[in-house]
Design a protein around this motif. Structure first.
Motif, short mmCIF file in Angstrom:
data_model
loop_
_atom_site.label_atom_id
_atom_site.label_comp_id
_atom_site.label_asym_id
_atom_site.label_seq_id
_atom_site.Cartn_x
_atom_site.Cartn_y
_atom_site.Cartn_z
N ALA A 74 -0.81 -1.30 9.62
CA ALA A 74 -1.03 -1.72 8.19
C ALA A 74 -1.70 -3.21 8.20
O ALA A 74 -2.63 -3.35 7.28
N LEU A 78 -5.31 -3.78 6.71
CA LEU A 78 -5.08 -4.14 5.08
C LEU A 78 -4.89 -5.58 5.01
O LEU A 78 -5.43 -6.13 3.98
N ALA A 82 -2.52 -7.68 1.07
CA ALA A 82 -2.40 -6.16 0.43
C ALA A 82 -1.02 -5.54 0.95
O ALA A 82 -0.38 -4.85 -0.04
N VAL A 83 -0.28 -5.72 2.10
CA VAL A 83 0.74 -5.06 2.57
C VAL A 83 1.81 -5.54 1.63
O VAL A 83 2.75 -4.72 1.32
N VAL A 86 3.49 -4.13 -1.63
CA VAL A 86 4.16 -2.85 -1.93
C VAL A 86 5.13 -2.94 -1.05
O VAL A 86 6.15 -2.05 -1.27
N THR A 119 6.60 3.69 2.64
CA THR A 119 5.60 3.09 1.58
C THR A 119 4.59 2.57 2.79
O THR A 119 3.60 2.67 2.54
N GLN A 122 2.40 5.22 3.75
CA GLN A 122 1.46 5.82 2.68
C GLN A 122 0.06 4.83 2.61
O GLN A 122 -0.84 5.35 1.83
N ILE A 123 -0.14 3.59 3.08
CA ILE A 123 -1.08 2.99 2.70
C ILE A 123 -2.06 2.89 4.01
O ILE A 123 -3.12 2.29 3.97
N GLY A 126 -5.75 4.44 3.86
CA GLY A 126 -5.96 4.62 2.64
C GLY A 126 -4.83 5.53 1.67
O GLY A 126 -4.51 6.53 2.31
N THR A 127 -4.92 4.94 0.41
CA THR A 127 -3.93 5.85 -0.38
C THR A 127 -4.33 7.44 -0.72
O THR A 127 -3.61 8.33 -0.95
N ARG A 134 -4.04 10.63 8.00
CA ARG A 134 -3.29 9.72 8.19
C ARG A 134 -2.37 9.64 9.57
O ARG A 134 -2.16 8.64 10.35
N ILE A 180 3.98 4.54 -4.45
CA ILE A 180 3.21 5.37 -3.63
C ILE A 180 2.51 6.31 -4.53
O ILE A 180 2.98 6.70 -5.77
#
Length: 414
Positions: A74, A78, A82-83, A86, A119, A122-123, A126-127, A134, A180
């Motif tokens: 992640a 990202l 960004a990580v 969340v 969490t 889930q990212i 992409g959500t 995924r 999420i």
């Protein structure tokens, strides 16, 4: 000669084999059916050499040991900002499956507890990603870390989802705070499939070594992660990877690590090695009881503790190999800790020594630790047992009396 380090590791396993502390986890069917006597350890150096003992080819589900690698993925795709929006990076002080979030911001405390791991899962990709896409991104990345194709254990997924009420509750909590976006069932299914990827401790040692190596897979040489991503992942593991026992772990072992309820423990000594153990009985903190003992012994023997004042250098320990009549002179240099001694052993085991005397010249050593000296002296003993005369040039008594494990003394070169 090649068996010197595996023999040491086998001795470590024998030292904990009679320890029956802990229990098999009963809430995941496939783990409840595991063989409680499985016991293994693997080390992977920065140049991709693996040293193993015990049950190193047994496949099991990766479970929570997947968390630091998913977190690294992640971060790589990202970015930290960004990580961090969340999931936090502070120890929670609570159980790994606790129903809690930070008081400010409603984030999970860190990516090593279940709420944070769900969490992070889930990212990835992409959500808006499907569960299938995924999980495939994660499986493919884990495979590149391990250097072979890994598979999801579908039987494990089915059994774990049947009893996933706690994780489903966590997912509903995360959805209620807009952490999420997926339906709770899909989020837990995606995370469960991540945890059900099958690995061996050889795989895990190589994966751990990749983080310790700044993101370069030590066997394939492929760069998979940026150095900054590895720094961040190791730092979070150091403070959060061993759940409620993280403080005691750092005091006694002193390396970034992660455990899982399948009985695996991984650890990394940055710039030197990755390690993995397997023993399925779990203690009250959710960690492998015998795995913790093995790492404590490794840390003590090898000087692995990050707070150790020992020099960390150790590469290119063999300076030269020359011939003088019937003598072969092996000059070593620098610091001989485990990493340096492992490099010396590899050269000695691969070199085709002719008849005559093998002389080890340690006059250029800067420093050595107990483990490094033990390994060098054992290497000399094995050369002697293979029929070679042996001697040492040791003007500063670096090898401490030159006593080998059998009580004999390595003679000085005259």
């Amino acid at each position: 000669m090649d068996q010197l380090i595996p023999d040491y590791l086998a001795d470590l396993l024998d030292g904990v084999r009679d320890n029956n502390e802990g229990e098999l986890p009963t809430y995941i069917p496939i783990l409840a059916e595991a063989n409680p006597d499985w016991l293994g350890v693997t080390l992977c150096t920065m140049d991709g050499n693996l040293h193993s003992a015990g049950d190193d080819d047994v496949e099991f589900t990766i479970q929570s040991v997947s968390k630091p690698f998913a977190y690294a993925l992640a971060l790589q795709t990202l970015g930290l900002d960004a990580v961090s929006e969340v999931v936090g990076m502070e120890p929670s002080g609570e159980a790994f499956n606790a129903m809690s979030l930070e008081e400010e911001g409603n984030r999970p405390d860190n990516p090593m507890i279940n709420a944070g791991a769900i969490t992070v899962n889930q990212i990835i990709n992409g959500t808006g990603s499907t569960v299938e896409d995924r999980v495939e991104v994660i499986r493919e990345f884990f495979s590149r870390l391990a250097g072979r194709e890994l598979e999801v254990d579908e039987v494990a997924v089915e059994g774990e989802m049947a009893g996933a009420d706690r994780n489903l509750s966590l997912a509903h909590m995360l959805r209620s705070f807009d952490v999420i976006a997926d339906e709770a069932h899909d989020a837990v299914l995606s995370y469960t499939r991540q945890c059900s990827i099958k690995v061996t401790i050889k795989d895990l040692a190589v994966m751990a070594a990749t983080l310790a190596n700044g993101g370069v897979q030590p066997v394939t040489g492929e760069r998979l992660l940026d150095e900054e991503v590895c720094h961040q992942s190791l730092a979070v593991m150091a403070s959060c990877g061993m759940y409620d026992a993280a403080g005691r772990w750092m005091a006694r072992v002193g390396i970034p690590a992660k455990s899982g309820v399948s009985g695996a423990v991984i650890g990394m000594l940055p710039g030197q090695l990755g390690a993995a153990t397997l023993s399925p009985r779990i203690d009250v903190n959710g960690n492998s009881a015998r795995g913790v003992k093995i790492f404590e012994a490794l840390s003590k023997d090898m000087g692995m503790h990050l707070m150790s004042t020992e020099n960390r250098a150790g590469s290119q320990a063999v300076r030269s190999i020359t011939h003088n009549g019937e003598e072969t002179i092996v000059k070593v240099q620098g610091l001989v800790n485990f990493t340096g001694a492992e490099s010396i052993l590899r050269v000695l085991s691969e070199y085709d020594f002719e008849d005559g005397r093998v002389v080890l010249d340690v006059s250029n050593l800067i420093e050595s630790n107990k483990m490094g000296r033990r390994m060098i002296k054992e290497a000399m003993r094995r050369l002697r047992d293979e029929g070679h005369d042996i001697a040492v040039i040791d003007p500063d008594s670096e090898l401490k009396h030159r006593l080998m494990d059998d009580g004999e003394q390595i003679p000085l070169k005259k």
